[in-house]
Structures are given as structure tokens and as C-alpha cells.
Design an enzyme around this catalytic site. Sequence first.
Site, mmCIF file in Angstrom:
data_model
loop_
_atom_site.group_PDB
_atom_site.id
_atom_site.type_symbol
_atom_site.label_atom_id
_atom_site.label_comp_id
_atom_site.label_asym_id
_atom_site.label_seq_id
_atom_site.Cartn_x
_atom_site.Cartn_y
_atom_site.Cartn_z
ATOM 1 N N ASP A 16 0.873 -1.190 0.000
ATOM 2 C CA ASP A 16 0.000 0.000 0.000
ATOM 3 C C ASP A 16 0.907 1.235 0.000
ATOM 4 O OD1 ASP A 16 -0.881 0.584 3.497
ATOM 5 O OD2 ASP A 16 0.889 -0.409 2.652
ATOM 6 N N GLN B 110 7.424 12.862 16.254
ATOM 7 C CA GLN B 110 6.198 13.560 16.646
ATOM 8 C C GLN B 110 5.159 12.614 17.231
ATOM 9 O OE1 GLN B 110 4.531 15.593 13.264
ATOM 10 N NE2 GLN B 110 6.439 16.670 12.861
ATOM 11 N N HIS C 18 9.194 -0.021 8.451
ATOM 12 C CA HIS C 18 8.598 -1.326 8.750
ATOM 13 C C HIS C 18 8.751 -2.346 7.617
ATOM 14 C CE1 HIS C 18 6.430 0.657 12.082
ATOM 15 N NE2 HIS C 18 6.077 1.573 11.222
ATOM 16 N N ASP C 19 8.246 -1.977 6.434
ATOM 17 C CA ASP C 19 8.020 -2.960 5.372
ATOM 18 C C ASP C 19 9.298 -3.605 4.855
ATOM 19 O OD1 ASP C 19 5.281 -1.016 3.932
ATOM 20 O OD2 ASP C 19 5.394 -2.327 5.687
ATOM 21 N N ASP D 21 6.818 1.200 2.159
ATOM 22 C CA ASP D 21 6.593 0.251 1.067
ATOM 23 C C ASP D 21 7.568 0.532 -0.082
ATOM 24 O OD1 ASP D 21 3.954 1.213 2.381
ATOM 25 O OD2 ASP D 21 3.402 -0.752 1.622
ATOM 26 N N VAL E 246 2.759 -6.279 2.897
ATOM 27 C CA VAL E 246 3.134 -5.151 3.763
ATOM 28 C C VAL E 246 2.045 -4.070 3.795
ATOM 29 C CG1 VAL E 246 5.620 -5.566 3.557
ATOM 30 C CG2 VAL E 246 4.477 -4.089 1.889
#
Length: 328
Positions: free
Chosen positions: A11, A240, A253-254, A16, A135
Site C-alpha cells: 500500500d 512527533q 517497517h516494510d 513500502d 506489507v
Amino acid sequence: MDRRKVILDVDTGSDDAVAIMTALLSPELEVLGICTVNGNRAVSFTTENTLRVKEFLNSSVPVYKGCAMPLVSSLQPGRRKHMPYTGPDNPEENVHSDYLDNMPPAKTAPERVNAVTFLIDTLMASDGDISLILVGPLTNLAVALRIEPAIAGKIKELIIMGGAYEFGNVEPFSEFNIWIDPEAAKIVLDCGAPVTLIPLDATHRACFSEQDCADLDAIGTKASIAAAEFARHRIKGYRQFQPMARPDWGPVHDVLAVAAAIDPTVLKDVRQLYVDVDFAGGRADGMTVIDVDGRDKKAKKNCMVAFNADREKLVAMVKAALARGEKA
Ligand code: RIB
Ligand code: CA
């Protein structure tokens, strides 16, 4: 070298994009196709962004547009607002944008075949040697499983970035990819295919640092410089809304899921466990219920769950892959 056959389901989104570039530039992987789905943004945006990454690397990998909405989670009033566009709900809102502005607008289009049909046709025609790296929300694969359940027996491994044990990001205990489409996640985790689940507990321990971004810039390829830009933006955004162990760290992450497909030893503290998904629509909606103590004696342990990762190894793998790209 025997290249590992993989299909990406994304996505796209900033992390990604790093994952796609790493996969396309890794000689260990043969990327058969990239499926897009509603998630960080509506599927029109995630498809455009995926095409931008593909063209940025001059890749001919086919892109297949997937599901525009989750299975059912947006039907109950108040359960999922802003669908298909998930901006204000997206905890990572300030680390994604509608378009990957550091890459030119796409000139190519996705394939005519949709992502679900591609998944079914490709997996059913295979020898069972294809792994999926997922992902984003799991809507595409869930729909494919509902149309042709036999694909579960044709999948070598599902490597999924999603879920959380210690803490969530969109809700206290829910992670975004699962939370967008909890019913899809339940279908996928219970489908019987081997699952490696990479939750926030692992990705938050494999962050990129400002120094890593400087190193990526110094590598000097288009891909490494773009990845540095994405990672820097994420470090700033995470300061933040979800500070990491160090202020100069941000999770990408991905890309950990892609690295795990190349070398599973990048994952640490991996345990075979039963993972359920809450889709009751209440406060724990979208939570991965990870049975770490084996409380449910009747449940089938359906996932290998990674609770940690080797940060240095991940960063080194990404640098090595992106260094193979075209010089800026
Ligand atoms: O929660 C992090 C996940 O949600 C990542 O895959 C990010 O791209 C978003 O999809
Ligand atoms: Ca994603």
C-alpha cells in the site's frame, strides 16, 4: 544462484517504497509481480506510487491493482471512517503523502488483470514455490482465498508485516495493516499456509538512523538517495507521534519483511504461536491476539512471530541492495 520467487502486496507508502526498491534490486529475489491495495492511501494512490517506484528503477515488473476497500470493516457506522482514503485514521499520516513526490508521475499503467485474479492464476499454476511478502492490509489475499481456497496449499510462505504484541500504532494494541481489515487478516492467518508475522515489536527494534540516511546518501545511487529521503522523513514523523528508542531513529517497517525473505536470520526471537485477530469492533478491534503462553490448548499455532530483529544486519542488507541501483 537460485532466486526466491516472490509476489509483493503493498500500500505504497514511504516504507513500502523502500521495500519495493530493496526487493527489485536484490539478486536473491525474483519479483513476479506487485499487487496494490487500499491502505496508507486509496488504491488509486497506492497504485500510482507503486508504478512510480517501478519506473524509477526502470523495472518491467508487472503491477496489479487490487482492492479499493476492506472486506466489511468500513460498513459498520463509525468503525472505519475515511474509507477508502485513510488519511486522518492513519497513524503514519505524517510519514506518507498522496504521492511519492520525489519520483516522477507514472507513465505506465497497471496490468488489465486485477490483483486477486493474478494471485489466484499465478499460485494455482505454480509448483508451490512462490512466497508472498505482504506489507499492507490483507484484503487482496483474503478475497483470493475466498474465491479459490486451494491457493493456500500452493503458497510456500506468507511473510507479513503487521500486528503488534506490546503496543499498537493506530490503537493502543492494534497495528494499521491489520486494523484496516481485521476480517481479512483473520482469513489469511487461519488459511493454513506457513506464516511469518513481523509485528511492530520487531520493526521498532530495526529502525533506520540519521547516520544510516547519511550512509545511504553517500552510496550515491538513485535508489539509496530516495531511500534516505524516505527514512529521514519517517524519523522526523515518528519523533512527533510515536518516539522510538532514540530520537534519531525511525522505523521503515516494510523493508524488514523483504529482508526476511532474503535472510530469515535478520529476524530474532521468533516463536511458533497461535495468533488470533479481534474483529468485534470494540476497543481492541484489529488487535492481533498473540497467545505467547499457549493459554489456548486447542488452538493451532498458525504463525512464526518475530518479536525482535537485527537492526545492523537489516541496514547492511538494504545498503547492499540499493548500492546495486543506477548511480544518481
Ligand atoms: O503499521 C505500519 C504499516 O502500516 C506499514 O506497512 C505502513 O506502510 C502501513 O501500511
Ligand atoms: Ca505498507
